[in-house]
Motif scaffolding. Structure first.
Motif, PDB file in Angstrom:
ATOM      1  N   GLY A   1       1.221  -1.011  -0.621  1.00  0.00           N
ATOM      2  CA  GLY A   1       0.302  -0.021  -0.518  1.00  0.00           C
ATOM      3  C   GLY A   1       0.528   0.919   0.006  1.00  0.00           C
ATOM      4  O   GLY A   1       0.498   2.424   0.490  1.00  0.00           O
ATOM      5  N   LEU A   2       2.574   1.435  -0.488  1.00  0.00           N
ATOM      6  CA  LEU A   2       3.007   2.089  -0.682  1.00  0.00           C
ATOM      7  C   LEU A   2       2.986   2.894  -2.186  1.00  0.00           C
ATOM      8  O   LEU A   2       3.309   1.637  -2.924  1.00  0.00           O
ATOM      9  CB  LEU A   2       4.097   1.752   0.455  1.00  0.00           C
ATOM     10  N   PRO A   3       3.001   4.241  -2.170  1.00  0.00           N
ATOM     11  CA  PRO A   3       3.340   4.819  -3.672  1.00  0.00           C
ATOM     12  C   PRO A   3       4.730   4.520  -4.231  1.00  0.00           C
ATOM     13  O   PRO A   3       4.830   5.328  -4.793  1.00  0.00           O
ATOM     14  CB  PRO A   3       3.128   5.819  -3.468  1.00  0.00           C
ATOM     15  N   VAL A   4       5.808   4.956  -3.212  1.00  0.00           N
ATOM     16  CA  VAL A   4       6.716   4.759  -3.825  1.00  0.00           C
ATOM     17  C   VAL A   4       7.606   3.592  -3.051  1.00  0.00           C
ATOM     18  O   VAL A   4       7.466   3.725  -1.755  1.00  0.00           O
ATOM     19  CB  VAL A   4       7.427   6.260  -3.601  1.00  0.00           C
ATOM     20  N   GLY A   5       9.249   3.099  -3.749  1.00  0.00           N
ATOM     21  CA  GLY A   5       9.993   2.509  -2.140  1.00  0.00           C
ATOM     22  C   GLY A   5      12.064   3.109  -3.209  1.00  0.00           C
ATOM     23  O   GLY A   5      11.170   3.283  -4.182  1.00  0.00           O
ATOM     24  N   VAL A   6      12.122   2.586  -1.995  1.00  0.00           N
ATOM     25  CA  VAL A   6      13.833   2.988  -2.372  1.00  0.00           C
ATOM     26  C   VAL A   6      14.742   1.816  -2.578  1.00  0.00           C
ATOM     27  O   VAL A   6      14.608   1.702  -2.133  1.00  0.00           O
ATOM     28  CB  VAL A   6      14.219   3.749  -0.767  1.00  0.00           C
ATOM     29  N   VAL A   7      15.341   1.337  -3.839  1.00  0.00           N
ATOM     30  CA  VAL A   7      15.589   0.261  -4.199  1.00  0.00           C
ATOM     31  C   VAL A   7      16.623  -0.345  -3.694  1.00  0.00           C
ATOM     32  O   VAL A   7      18.081   1.310  -2.916  1.00  0.00           O
ATOM     33  CB  VAL A   7      15.492   0.874  -5.389  1.00  0.00           C
ATOM     34  N   THR A   8      17.228  -1.179  -2.862  1.00  0.00           N
ATOM     35  CA  THR A   8      18.506  -1.162  -1.955  1.00  0.00           C
ATOM     36  C   THR A   8      19.484  -1.724  -2.942  1.00  0.00           C
ATOM     37  O   THR A   8      20.729  -1.495  -2.746  1.00  0.00           O
ATOM     38  CB  THR A   8      18.197  -2.238  -0.947  1.00  0.00           C
ATOM     39  N   ALA A   9      19.398  -2.575  -3.737  1.00  0.00           N
ATOM     40  CA  ALA A   9      20.141  -3.047  -5.146  1.00  0.00           C
ATOM     41  C   ALA A   9      19.439  -3.423  -5.943  1.00  0.00           C
ATOM     42  O   ALA A   9      18.435  -3.978  -6.717  1.00  0.00           O
ATOM     43  CB  ALA A   9      21.187  -4.074  -4.682  1.00  0.00           C
ATOM     44  N   ILE A  10      20.216  -3.146  -7.350  1.00  0.00           N
ATOM     45  CA  ILE A  10      19.768  -4.646  -8.566  1.00  0.00           C
ATOM     46  C   ILE A  10      20.340  -5.394  -8.740  1.00  0.00           C
ATOM     47  O   ILE A  10      21.836  -5.841  -8.329  1.00  0.00           O
ATOM     48  CB  ILE A  10      19.944  -3.614  -9.552  1.00  0.00           C
TER      49      ILE A  10
END
Ligand SMILES: [Zn+2]
Length: 585
Positions: free
Chosen positions: A375-384
């Protein structure tokens, strides 16, 4: 009646509930419980609080909320027995204008849906671009969701209710989104250039690809950037700083697509900073660094099977031998570039100097269901994630399905079945580890023959290279023992080995703070898919922001979608990040 956030924060509980009474259908308990969280710093924070109440409610309360909604199809929609909000929202999709066939289809779907789930079908019919969904889209969505399992479908109905509530809240608060509608509009316009009609395909150096590049260049120019298209086809816009000795912050993504792809994959990460530069320029606001927005020409590998052409050129890792690669029509990359007016000899000069670059940040649609689930509009990517891919060929003995006793068989498909389950079982045991057998064939197989040959693919990805390598080793060892026990021979060919690209913690920190300042909790997630940031990591520290993907997280598909509100919030986060960006000490 309209209101605003400070009124909502200041008023007493009764009037808070009263002002928000129409947001969630006949469910005053939702604003009642959310009120305790006041004051809300941003509209996004208010939305999150209302949504959390529903998430934390009992299932019977959730079902009550769903059942408080009128049926999308059915007599009620025609008889006008809806709340005023529902009537006007449903009218936009023109459901009152069905043909006889559409009307019959809707009623059949509605009856099947009620019989299966026991609650009404909920769909926010206002589409991602703000216009109503077409009747065709409503019916297709109805049919698709009818196949869901009950718990998943209940969750989907609640998400649709949150979307309806979001649209109503925007209206109630008179919200004008600064970036979202523009981003949706530009995405639609770009999607009109395609290599095929009726689908979005934008392969490297086709006519559609060049038209897309020119359109991006035009928008960058209009936004106030210095613009150029480089020798590999990257569209590069620079918004220059006045600060002496300023470094460059790079952002961007790719504008090519897969075959029959989505409108936002890649493009969102180019269009968003263009909209931000336009906004900054209109306010006469400069940044203490040069902002470089790059539309990377190629990431998907559709035409020449070589990915990251654009970003590899920027890092100086473009492999010049690829110029001799040929597409399915026998055209070399060199000739395709020449036909587009590009001189491949200039490609090495595209490489940036490490000391000029402060960081790279990329915004991309998530292409998965994780943010949707949370239920979140954005997220911070940790790694690819890094990935290992293999093609496996199993060789048993093809023999008569009727005459060969079970204990005397060398069945290649039965061995493959064990391998598929081994991959599933082993890759369920690691953090941020996934494993997939996506291709599985019995070439030349028949109904009455024991499979002699079986081919399968193997795709293992993980955030951590050691975790991935350990899983690969266990799967390959397990495969050897399965085949040994069954007297089946096997050949393994490695086709991809890519290391994970971790995002820089100092950039994740700044991005996470920007997310929180926009009123949304920071949530970190792994990127299972490859992105340009992975290639750019060879040049500078990278970070990525993911935007929630609708429709169950589906991507690389025309059903890929996002909302104007999520696009807008992502842009607010990126703008806030850029304004407060502080280079690594
Ligand atoms: Zn992409």
């Amino acid at each position: 009646m309209t209101t605003n956030l400070s009124e909502l924060n200041a008023c007493d509980l009764t009037s808070f509930v009263q002002r928000l009474h129409g947001i969630y259908e006949h469910s005053p308990w939702i604003p009642e419980r959310a009120a305790a969280q006041r004051p809300f710093a941003t509209l996004a924070a208010l939305k999150q609080a209302l949504q959390a109440v529903v998430t934390n409610a009992t299932e019977s309360e959730q079902l009550g909320l769903v059942r408080a909604h009128p049926e999308l199809a059915g007599k009620a929609a025609i008889a006008g027995q809806l709340t005023a909000e529902s009537t006007s929202e449903q009218a936009k999709s023109g459901l009152n204008l069905c043909s006889a066939e559409e009307f019959a289809a809707l009623h059949k779907l509605n009856a099947d849906y009620n019989a299966k789930f026991g609650f009404p079908f909920i769909l926010a019919v206002k589409g991602p671009t703000g216009q109503g969904l077409t009747r065709e889209a409503v019916i297709a969505t109805f049919a698709r969701r009818l196949k869901n399992q009950r718990a998943d479908e209940l969750a989907e109905c609640l998400r649709q209710i949150h979307r309806i509530a979001e649209i109503r809240l925007n209206d109630l608060l008179g919200v004008k989104l600064a970036f979202g509608p523009q981003l949706m509009q530009w995405s639609e316009e770009l999607a009109q250039w395609s290599d095929e009609t009726g689908a979005l395909t934008c392969a490297y150096m086709t006519d559609a690809h060049r038209a897309t590049a020119n359109q991006l260049a035009t928008w960058m120019h209009e936004a106030g950037m210095q613009v150029g298209i480089d020798a590999v086809g990257n569209v590069v816009g620079r918004y220059l700083s006045d600060s002496p000795g300023a470094k460059t912050v790079m952002t961007g993504s790719h504008y090519d697509t897969v075959r029959n792809g989505g409108k936002y994959d890649g493009r969102l990460g180019i269009l968003m900073p263009i909209a931000i530069v336009r906004h900054l320029r209109a306010k006469g606001e400069k940044l203490p660094f040069h902002l470089e927005v790059i539309g990377f020409a190629e990431e998907e590998g559709v035409r020449f099977r070589s990915t990251f052409l654009g970003s590899n050129a920027v890092t100086g890792n473009f492999n010049m031998a690829l110029l001799d690669a040929v597409d399915t029509d026998g055209i070399t990359m060199r000739d395709a570039l020449a036909a587009a007016g590009h001189g491949p000899a200039a490609i090495p000069a595209i490489a940036r100097r490490r000391e000029d670059i402060a960081a790279y940040v990329e915004v991309h649609i998530e292409q998965g269901p994780v943010l949707l689930e949370h239920g979140l509009p954005v997220g911070v990517v940790t790694a690819i994630a890094g990935s290992s891919r293999f093609l496996v060929e199993l060789q048993g003995v093809a023999s008569h399905a009727g005459t060969t006793p079970m204990h005397m068989r060398k069945d290649a498909a039965a061995a493959a079945a064990e391998i598929v389950l081994l991959v599933e079982q082993r890759c369920a045991q690691g953090e941020a580890l996934v494993g997939t057998v996506g291709q599985l064939q019995v070439p030349g197989g028949s109904v009455n023959v024991i499979p002699g040959t079986c081919k399968l693919s193997l795709d293992i990805r993980a955030a951590d290279d050691a975790v991935r390598e350990a899983a690969v080793k266990d799967v390959l060892d397990g495969m050897a023992s399965i085949c040994g026990r069954r007297a089946v021979e096997f050949k393994v060919e490695k086709i991809v080995e890519a290391k994970a690209a971790p995002c820089a913690p100092w950039l994740m920190q700044q991005l996470g703070e920007a997310v929180e300042r926009c009123g949304v909790p920071r949530f970190d997630l792994l990127s299972g898919a490859g992105h340009d940031a992975m290639a750019i990591a060879a040049l500078t520290d990278v970070a990525m922001l993911f935007t929630r993907c609708g429709n169950g997280g589906i991507s690389h598909n025309p059903l890929e979608t996002m909302t104007a509100d999520d696009a807008d919030l992502s842009a607010q986060v990126l703008l806030d990040f850029l304004r407060r960006f502080s280079p690594q000490a």
